[in-house]
Enzyme design. Structure first.
Site, PDB file in Angstrom:
ATOM      1  N   SER A  23       0.834  -1.217   0.000  1.00 20.02           N
ATOM      2  CA  SER A  23       0.000   0.000   0.000  1.00 20.02           C
ATOM      3  C   SER A  23       0.861   1.257   0.000  1.00 20.02           C
ATOM      4  CB  SER A  23      -0.932   0.003   1.217  1.00 20.02           C
ATOM      5  OG  SER A  23      -0.198  -0.206   2.406  1.00 20.02           O
ATOM      6  N   ASN A 110      -2.506  -2.735  12.847  1.00 18.49           N
ATOM      7  CA  ASN A 110      -3.959  -2.571  12.753  1.00 18.49           C
ATOM      8  C   ASN A 110      -4.451  -1.342  13.529  1.00 18.49           C
ATOM      9  OD1 ASN A 110      -3.704  -4.896  11.348  1.00 18.49           O
ATOM     10  ND2 ASN A 110      -4.777  -6.209  12.814  1.00 18.49           N
ATOM     11  N   THR A 155     -39.644  27.103 -11.097  1.00 19.64           N
ATOM     12  CA  THR A 155     -40.021  25.765 -10.647  1.00 19.64           C
ATOM     13  C   THR A 155     -40.259  24.994 -11.940  1.00 19.64           C
ATOM     14  OG1 THR A 155     -42.392  26.176 -10.612  1.00 19.64           O
ATOM     15  CG2 THR A 155     -41.223  26.668  -8.586  1.00 19.64           C
ATOM     16  N   LYS A 283     -17.427  29.638 -29.979  1.00 16.52           N
ATOM     17  CA  LYS A 283     -17.716  28.962 -28.718  1.00 16.52           C
ATOM     18  C   LYS A 283     -16.915  29.500 -27.536  1.00 16.52           C
ATOM     19  CE  LYS A 283     -19.927  25.607 -27.985  1.00 16.52           C
ATOM     20  NZ  LYS A 283     -19.891  24.243 -28.508  1.00 16.52           N
ATOM     21  N   ASN A 285     -16.835  27.809 -23.828  1.00 22.36           N
ATOM     22  CA  ASN A 285     -17.425  26.684 -23.109  1.00 22.36           C
ATOM     23  C   ASN A 285     -17.197  26.746 -21.593  1.00 22.36           C
ATOM     24  OD1 ASN A 285     -18.278  25.549 -25.535  1.00 22.36           O
ATOM     25  ND2 ASN A 285     -16.335  24.472 -25.816  1.00 22.36           N
ATOM     26  N   GLU A 290     -18.503  22.187 -15.993  1.00 23.06           N
ATOM     27  CA  GLU A 290     -18.831  20.836 -16.477  1.00 23.06           C
ATOM     28  C   GLU A 290     -17.952  19.782 -15.814  1.00 23.06           C
ATOM     29  OE1 GLU A 290     -20.418  21.473 -20.996  1.00 23.06           O
ATOM     30  OE2 GLU A 290     -18.309  21.821 -20.633  1.00 23.06           O
ATOM     31  N   GLN A 322      -7.545  -2.231   3.589  1.00 18.81           N
ATOM     32  CA  GLN A 322      -6.502  -1.417   2.960  1.00 18.81           C
ATOM     33  C   GLN A 322      -7.094  -0.642   1.772  1.00 18.81           C
ATOM     34  OE1 GLN A 322      -2.335  -2.779   2.743  1.00 18.81           O
ATOM     35  NE2 GLN A 322      -2.667  -2.975   0.558  1.00 18.81           N
ATOM     36  N   LYS A 325      -8.269   3.500   1.533  1.00 23.37           N
ATOM     37  CA  LYS A 325      -7.504   4.733   1.412  1.00 23.37           C
ATOM     38  C   LYS A 325      -7.554   5.403   0.042  1.00 23.37           C
ATOM     39  CE  LYS A 325      -4.279   2.593   4.056  1.00 23.37           C
ATOM     40  NZ  LYS A 325      -5.311   1.848   4.759  1.00 23.37           N
TER      41      LYS A 325
HETATM   42  N1  ARG Z   1      -1.354  -1.453   4.977  1.00 22.59           N
HETATM   43  C1  ARG Z   1      -2.354  -1.894   5.876  1.00 22.59           C
HETATM   44  C2  ARG Z   1      -3.652  -1.129   5.652  1.00 22.59           C
HETATM   45  O1  ARG Z   1      -3.600  -0.136   5.004  1.00 22.59           O
HETATM   46  C3  ARG Z   1      -1.902  -1.672   7.276  1.00 22.59           C
HETATM   47  C4  ARG Z   1      -2.425  -2.651   8.251  1.00 22.59           C
HETATM   48  C5  ARG Z   1      -1.843  -3.983   7.956  1.00 22.59           C
HETATM   49  N2  ARG Z   1      -2.216  -4.949   8.909  1.00 22.59           N
HETATM   50  C6  ARG Z   1      -2.061  -6.262   8.697  1.00 22.59           C
HETATM   51  N3  ARG Z   1      -2.427  -7.056   9.608  1.00 22.59           N
HETATM   52  N4  ARG Z   1      -1.573  -6.718   7.570  1.00 22.59           N
HETATM   53  O2  ARG Z   1      -4.710  -1.506   6.068  1.00 22.59           O
END
Ligand code: ARG
Length: 457
Positions: A23, A110, A155, A283, A285, A290, A322, A325
């Site tokens: 990630s 976590n 309206t 034109k 625009n 938009e 994950q 995000k």
């Molecule tokens: N990269 C993970 C996330 O964004 C972090 C937590 C990872 N935890 C695990 N037990 N693999 O959620």
């Protein structure tokens, strides 16, 4: 890269699997929050005697160095890293040796990621809120300059009753005020510090969770370690608040697009905020409006994405999470980009008062006021209504507006009409008469603008 968890494994992770699992390419944007959270955690570990004061100091100094080097660009993260949490910990141990290996005591990624995301989001939502404030201020400014700019209110997209440009755009100020309060509700609910939840079952170390919460500026600590690591309601609420902001921006954009068309011609785009056509020389625009309208779709997509990710997850942390995000970050970036261009575009819009007035005159939106004129002279409303309706029919037959009729023409329909009718059906009179709270009368709208501006300061 040798993973921190490699102890249990006898083979290297496949490199495609590593890419798929990683990630880092999106969570590296939380490096400052990750490091700040770790500094507070290390200080707490030292203060509670879980690690030695020397190790605590070494960790804090090491983390501060990493933060400074990432900020200056002197340090670049190894793209093969699994996530920002692992990268920072590995860098720390490379830099300070064994003390670095004590940082993760009484913690899991976590609870760490749950913390980082809350910290990131509270800053990012604060920035969106500041942008909303600027937009509302810009609306107030435009409205103040157009208190008497009469235009038709609609309206069913049919001309309905007279209003002013100020009253119309202040409707959007009300929407954005509610958006701000939604963000602040979301911020208040997510103001909870999850560290201490560990992987899901808490920890046996005598950590001081409240101390970490205070150091990081959180109002409270989470009350269930399972929920602490598996709650993403705050991401959903944020995406929902952001989606509603986009919905409002999109409606406003749609209005601007319509009002800038030759058919309406109420507004004139500034050259700096419109684009031309590669083939049609005439034109101009409304691309910005938009695009804002179009980008609304991707923010809704983020909301749908995270709702769907969460809907089937058993307790507690699952790697699916994950996926929270990228959508969130994209939604934040999109809203912020849109607000960044929308506010100056709104400020630069030219207001074509003549066109607005003409449209208001042509829609017979003062026909009710014309009938009321007779009613106030004692004519029963139903008779007055019929007389006004006859006048409208007459106007349509000869292509005139009510204020262009002569007094003879009025009196031919009903003898109750006199010179006073012209003032009564004057559109500004019609608007000014609607001075109840919430109405379009210039004084009423001006008072509301003052109240909104006071609220902003
Ligand atoms: N990269 C993970 C996330 O964004 C972090 C937590 C990872 N935890 C695990 N037990 N693999 O959620």
């Amino acid at each position: 890269m040798n993973n921190l968890w490699s102890g249990r494994f006898s083979k290297e992770l496949d490199s495609d699997v590593n890419d798929f699992n990683s990630s880092l390419r999106f969570d590296s944007r939380m490096y400052a929050q990750d490091i700040t959270g770790s500094i507070a955690h290390a200080r707490m570990l030292a203060a509670t005697g879980i690690i030695s004061p020397e190790d605590g100091e070494a960790i804090v100094a090491g983390l501060e160095g990493i933060l400074a080097d990432l900020q200056s660009g002197a340090l670049v993260l190894d793209p093969a890293g699994e996530d920002i949490h692992m990268c920072v910990e590995q860098l720390l141990t490379q830099r300070i040796g064994d003390a670095g290996k004590r940082l993760h005591t009484a913690r899991s990624r976590n609870d760490q990621v749950a913390l980082d995301l809350r910290m990131y989001l509270r800053e990012a939502l604060g920035a969106v809120d500041a942008q909303l404030k600027e937009l509302i201020a810009a609306i107030c400014e435009k409205a103040s300059a157009n208190l008497e700019t009469v235009m038709p209110g609609y309206t069913h997209l049919q001309r309905a009753q007279p209003t002013t440009y100020a009253h119309a755009i202040m409707a959007y100020a009300e929407m954005f005020l509610r958006d701000r309060s939604r963000l602040s509700d979301c911020l208040a609910r997510m103001d909870v510090m999850p560290l201490g939840s560990g992987a899901m079952g808490g920890t046996t170390y005598p950590i001081d969770r409240s101390m970490t919460a205070r150091a990081l500026g959180f109002a409270a600590i989470s009350q269930n370690s399972i929920d602490g690591v598996s709650d993403r309601d705050f991401v959903i609420e944020a995406c929902s608040g952001l989606s509603i902001i986009m919905m409002h921006l999109s409606r406003f954009s749609e209005e601007i697009i319509l009002w800038c068309s030759s058919e309406f011609g109420f507004l004139e785009l500034d050259d700096a905020y419109s684009t031309g056509s590669s083939i049609m020389p005439q034109k101009k625009n409304p691309d910005i409006a938009e695009l804002v309208r179009g980008k609304t779709g991707r923010v809704y997509g983020s909301l749908m994405g995270i709702l769907t990710v969460m809907k089937g997850l058993p307790l507690a942390y699952n790697k699916d999470m994950q996926e929270d995000k990228e959508g969130l970050f994209d939604a934040l970036d999109t809203v912020s980009q849109c607000l960044h261009v929308f506010t100056p575009m709104l400020k630069s819009l030219g207001v074509r008062r003549d066109r607005m007035l003409r449209a208001a005159q042509q829609g017979f939106i003062n026909a009710t006021d014309c009938a009321d004129f007779l009613t106030k002279k004692g004519v029963p409303f139903r008779d007055a209504y019929t007389a006004s309706g006859k006048l409208v029919r007459y106007c349509i037959s000869c292509g005139k507006t009510l204020d262009e009729l002569s007094l003879e023409e009025y009196r031919a329909v009903h003898p109750g009409f006199d010179e006073g009718v012209y003032a009564a059906i004057d559109l500004l009179t019609c608007v000014s008469g609607r001075s109840l709270p919430g109405g379009p009368a210039p004084d009423t709208v001006a008072a509301r603008i003052r109240a909104v501006e006071d609220q902003l300061h």
